[in-house]
Design a protein around this motif. Structure first.
Motif, PDB file in Angstrom:
ATOM      1  N   LEU A  52       0.820  -1.205   0.000  1.00  0.00           N
ATOM      2  CA  LEU A  52       0.000   0.000   0.000  1.00  0.00           C
ATOM      3  C   LEU A  52       0.855   1.257   0.000  1.00  0.00           C
ATOM      4  O   LEU A  52       1.950   1.279   0.566  1.00  0.00           O
ATOM      5  CB  LEU A  52      -0.926   0.015   1.213  1.00  0.00           C
ATOM      6  N   ASN A  53       0.334   2.298  -0.596  1.00  0.00           N
ATOM      7  CA  ASN A  53       0.962   3.611  -0.610  1.00  0.00           C
ATOM      8  C   ASN A  53       0.515   4.351   0.648  1.00  0.00           C
ATOM      9  O   ASN A  53      -0.634   4.760   0.761  1.00  0.00           O
ATOM     10  CB  ASN A  53       0.545   4.375  -1.874  1.00  0.00           C
ATOM     11  N   LEU A  54       1.436   4.494   1.599  1.00  0.00           N
ATOM     12  CA  LEU A  54       1.134   5.150   2.869  1.00  0.00           C
ATOM     13  C   LEU A  54       1.594   6.593   2.846  1.00  0.00           C
ATOM     14  O   LEU A  54       2.602   6.936   2.212  1.00  0.00           O
ATOM     15  CB  LEU A  54       1.850   4.455   4.025  1.00  0.00           C
ATOM     16  N   CYS A  55       0.868   7.422   3.579  1.00  0.00           N
ATOM     17  CA  CYS A  55       1.313   8.783   3.794  1.00  0.00           C
ATOM     18  C   CYS A  55       0.953   9.177   5.215  1.00  0.00           C
ATOM     19  O   CYS A  55       0.122   8.536   5.864  1.00  0.00           O
ATOM     20  CB  CYS A  55       0.721   9.737   2.764  1.00  0.00           C
ATOM     21  N   GLY A  56       1.620  10.201   5.693  1.00  0.00           N
ATOM     22  CA  GLY A  56       1.386  10.669   7.047  1.00  0.00           C
ATOM     23  C   GLY A  56       2.639  10.586   7.887  1.00  0.00           C
ATOM     24  O   GLY A  56       3.746  10.383   7.370  1.00  0.00           O
ATOM     25  N   LEU A  57       2.448  10.742   9.184  1.00  0.00           N
ATOM     26  CA  LEU A  57       3.563  10.796  10.130  1.00  0.00           C
ATOM     27  C   LEU A  57       3.286   9.902  11.325  1.00  0.00           C
ATOM     28  O   LEU A  57       2.152   9.796  11.786  1.00  0.00           O
ATOM     29  CB  LEU A  57       3.752  12.236  10.625  1.00  0.00           C
ATOM     30  N   ILE A  58       4.338   9.304  11.818  1.00  0.00           N
ATOM     31  CA  ILE A  58       4.259   8.496  13.032  1.00  0.00           C
ATOM     32  C   ILE A  58       5.348   8.990  13.989  1.00  0.00           C
ATOM     33  O   ILE A  58       6.389   9.466  13.547  1.00  0.00           O
ATOM     34  CB  ILE A  58       4.384   6.988  12.705  1.00  0.00           C
ATOM     35  N   SER A  59       5.084   8.885  15.279  1.00  0.00           N
ATOM     36  CA  SER A  59       5.986   9.447  16.294  1.00  0.00           C
ATOM     37  C   SER A  59       6.566   8.359  17.187  1.00  0.00           C
ATOM     38  O   SER A  59       6.125   8.168  18.328  1.00  0.00           O
ATOM     39  CB  SER A  59       5.224  10.466  17.149  1.00  0.00           C
ATOM     40  N   PRO A  60       7.579   7.651  16.700  1.00  0.00           N
ATOM     41  CA  PRO A  60       8.164   6.583  17.519  1.00  0.00           C
ATOM     42  C   PRO A  60       8.991   7.136  18.683  1.00  0.00           C
ATOM     43  O   PRO A  60       9.632   8.176  18.572  1.00  0.00           O
ATOM     44  CB  PRO A  60       9.058   5.835  16.530  1.00  0.00           C
ATOM     45  N   SER A  61       8.944   6.416  19.778  1.00  0.00           N
ATOM     46  CA  SER A  61       9.757   6.780  20.945  1.00  0.00           C
ATOM     47  C   SER A  61      11.223   6.496  20.662  1.00  0.00           C
ATOM     48  O   SER A  61      11.555   5.575  19.916  1.00  0.00           O
ATOM     49  CB  SER A  61       9.323   5.972  22.165  1.00  0.00           C
ATOM     50  N   ILE A  62      12.090   7.276  21.294  1.00  0.00           N
ATOM     51  CA  ILE A  62      13.534   7.077  21.205  1.00  0.00           C
ATOM     52  C   ILE A  62      14.020   6.698  22.595  1.00  0.00           C
ATOM     53  O   ILE A  62      13.774   7.424  23.563  1.00  0.00           O
ATOM     54  CB  ILE A  62      14.240   8.361  20.703  1.00  0.00           C
ATOM     55  N   PHE A  63      14.675   5.556  22.690  1.00  0.00           N
ATOM     56  CA  PHE A  63      15.126   5.037  23.982  1.00  0.00           C
ATOM     57  C   PHE A  63      16.643   4.997  24.063  1.00  0.00           C
ATOM     58  O   PHE A  63      17.324   4.806  23.058  1.00  0.00           O
ATOM     59  CB  PHE A  63      14.593   3.613  24.204  1.00  0.00           C
ATOM     60  N   LEU A  64      17.157   5.143  25.272  1.00  0.00           N
ATOM     61  CA  LEU A  64      18.568   4.934  25.585  1.00  0.00           C
ATOM     62  C   LEU A  64      18.604   4.171  26.897  1.00  0.00           C
ATOM     63  O   LEU A  64      18.096   4.655  27.921  1.00  0.00           O
ATOM     64  CB  LEU A  64      19.313   6.264  25.710  1.00  0.00           C
ATOM     65  N   ASP A  66      16.844   1.628  27.989  1.00  0.00           N
ATOM     66  CA  ASP A  66      15.483   1.409  28.486  1.00  0.00           C
ATOM     67  C   ASP A  66      14.811   2.664  29.037  1.00  0.00           C
ATOM     68  O   ASP A  66      13.774   2.584  29.684  1.00  0.00           O
ATOM     69  CB  ASP A  66      15.439   0.299  29.551  1.00  0.00           C
ATOM     70  N   ARG A  67      15.384   3.835  28.811  1.00  0.00           N
ATOM     71  CA  ARG A  67      14.772   5.096  29.248  1.00  0.00           C
ATOM     72  C   ARG A  67      14.337   5.869  28.010  1.00  0.00           C
ATOM     73  O   ARG A  67      15.126   6.084  27.087  1.00  0.00           O
ATOM     74  CB  ARG A  67      15.775   5.926  30.048  1.00  0.00           C
ATOM     75  N   LYS A  68      13.083   6.285  27.986  1.00  0.00           N
ATOM     76  CA  LYS A  68      12.582   7.087  26.869  1.00  0.00           C
ATOM     77  C   LYS A  68      13.203   8.475  26.969  1.00  0.00           C
ATOM     78  O   LYS A  68      12.971   9.206  27.937  1.00  0.00           O
ATOM     79  CB  LYS A  68      11.053   7.165  26.905  1.00  0.00           C
ATOM     80  N   ILE A  69      14.021   8.817  25.977  1.00  0.00           N
ATOM     81  CA  ILE A  69      14.719  10.102  26.002  1.00  0.00           C
ATOM     82  C   ILE A  69      14.211  11.073  24.948  1.00  0.00           C
ATOM     83  O   ILE A  69      14.607  12.238  24.931  1.00  0.00           O
ATOM     84  CB  ILE A  69      16.241   9.916  25.812  1.00  0.00           C
ATOM     85  N   GLY A  70      13.349  10.604  24.063  1.00  0.00           N
ATOM     86  CA  GLY A  70      12.863  11.496  23.030  1.00  0.00           C
ATOM     87  C   GLY A  70      11.757  10.887  22.210  1.00  0.00           C
ATOM     88  O   GLY A  70      11.337   9.747  22.422  1.00  0.00           O
ATOM     89  N   ILE A  71      11.310  11.691  21.265  1.00  0.00           N
ATOM     90  CA  ILE A  71      10.264  11.282  20.333  1.00  0.00           C
ATOM     91  C   ILE A  71      10.713  11.686  18.936  1.00  0.00           C
ATOM     92  O   ILE A  71      11.188  12.803  18.728  1.00  0.00           O
ATOM     93  CB  ILE A  71       8.921  11.960  20.672  1.00  0.00           C
ATOM     94  N   GLY A  72      10.566  10.770  18.004  1.00  0.00           N
ATOM     95  CA  GLY A  72      10.884  11.059  16.617  1.00  0.00           C
ATOM     96  C   GLY A  72       9.636  11.445  15.848  1.00  0.00           C
ATOM     97  O   GLY A  72       8.513  11.359  16.351  1.00  0.00           O
TER      98      GLY A  72
END
Length: 184
Positions: A52-64, A66-72
């Motif tokens: 499928l042709n997808l569009c849009g944005l997703i916000s994956p978590s960024i871990f270091l 085992d600690r969530k340090i950011g959001i992409g």
């Protein structure tokens, strides 16, 4: 209508079927940590597997460690990703929230990605939050896509606290509440 998360594949099939009764807009909600982004990533994987042709944005978590340090913020069409947020106090950010420092340049990039959306098989926006619905900032180009009820299905992540604002705006939406079911 409440939908079940038990079968993302069946849900994907219903979203892209030629049936005129398919949902045009699915709001995915649940409390922090309920797996909204992971659920969307599963849906993305299944959609890619179907070509499928997808569009849009997703916000994956960024871990270091085992600690969530950011959001992409990741463009589902190109795969390009930028840092959307830093944990408050870890790095400089332009827009402060309770827990995060948002990067204005990434929000601008995200809006430019969304402004290019003309058609696709499936649109996903993770997430619509207080910036957009209460302050009129953030990923506003995504709201334009949803408001105009394009001819492609849209899946939008939204916090439970904002459902009361979202449903009057998008009264045609179906809802998937990830907090109402046990984990897969």
């Amino acid at each position: 209508m409440q939908l079940s998360k038990n079968s993302p594949g069946a849900l994907l099939a219903s979203l892209i079927s030629p049936n005129q009764n398919k949902p045009k807009l699915l709001l995915v909600t649940g409390p922090r940590g309920s797996g909204k982004t992971l659920w969307c990533m599963d849906l993305v994987g299944r959609a890619h597997a179907r070509g499928l042709n997808l569009c849009g944005l997703i916000s994956p978590s960024i871990f270091l460690n085992d600690r969530k340090i950011g959001i992409g913020l990741k463009d589902l069409h190109s795969g390009e990703q930028h840092r959307l947020a830093y944990r408050k106090g870890d790095e400089d950010g332009d827009i402060q929230t309770q827990d995060w420092q948002m990067v204005a340049e990434t929000l601008e990039w995200g809006n430019s990605v969304l402004e290019q959306v003309k058609t696709c098989d499936l649109f996903i926006l993770d997430e619509v939050g207080p910036f957009e619905l209460e302050h009129g900032i953030g990923l506003m180009a995504g709201l334009d896509i949803i408001d105009n009820a394009r001819d492609f299905p849209c899946v939008v992540v939204i916090r439970p606290s904002l459902i009361a604002k979202a449903l009057p705006r998008w009264h045609w939406a179906d809802m998937l509440d990830l907090s109402s079911e046990s984990n897969r």
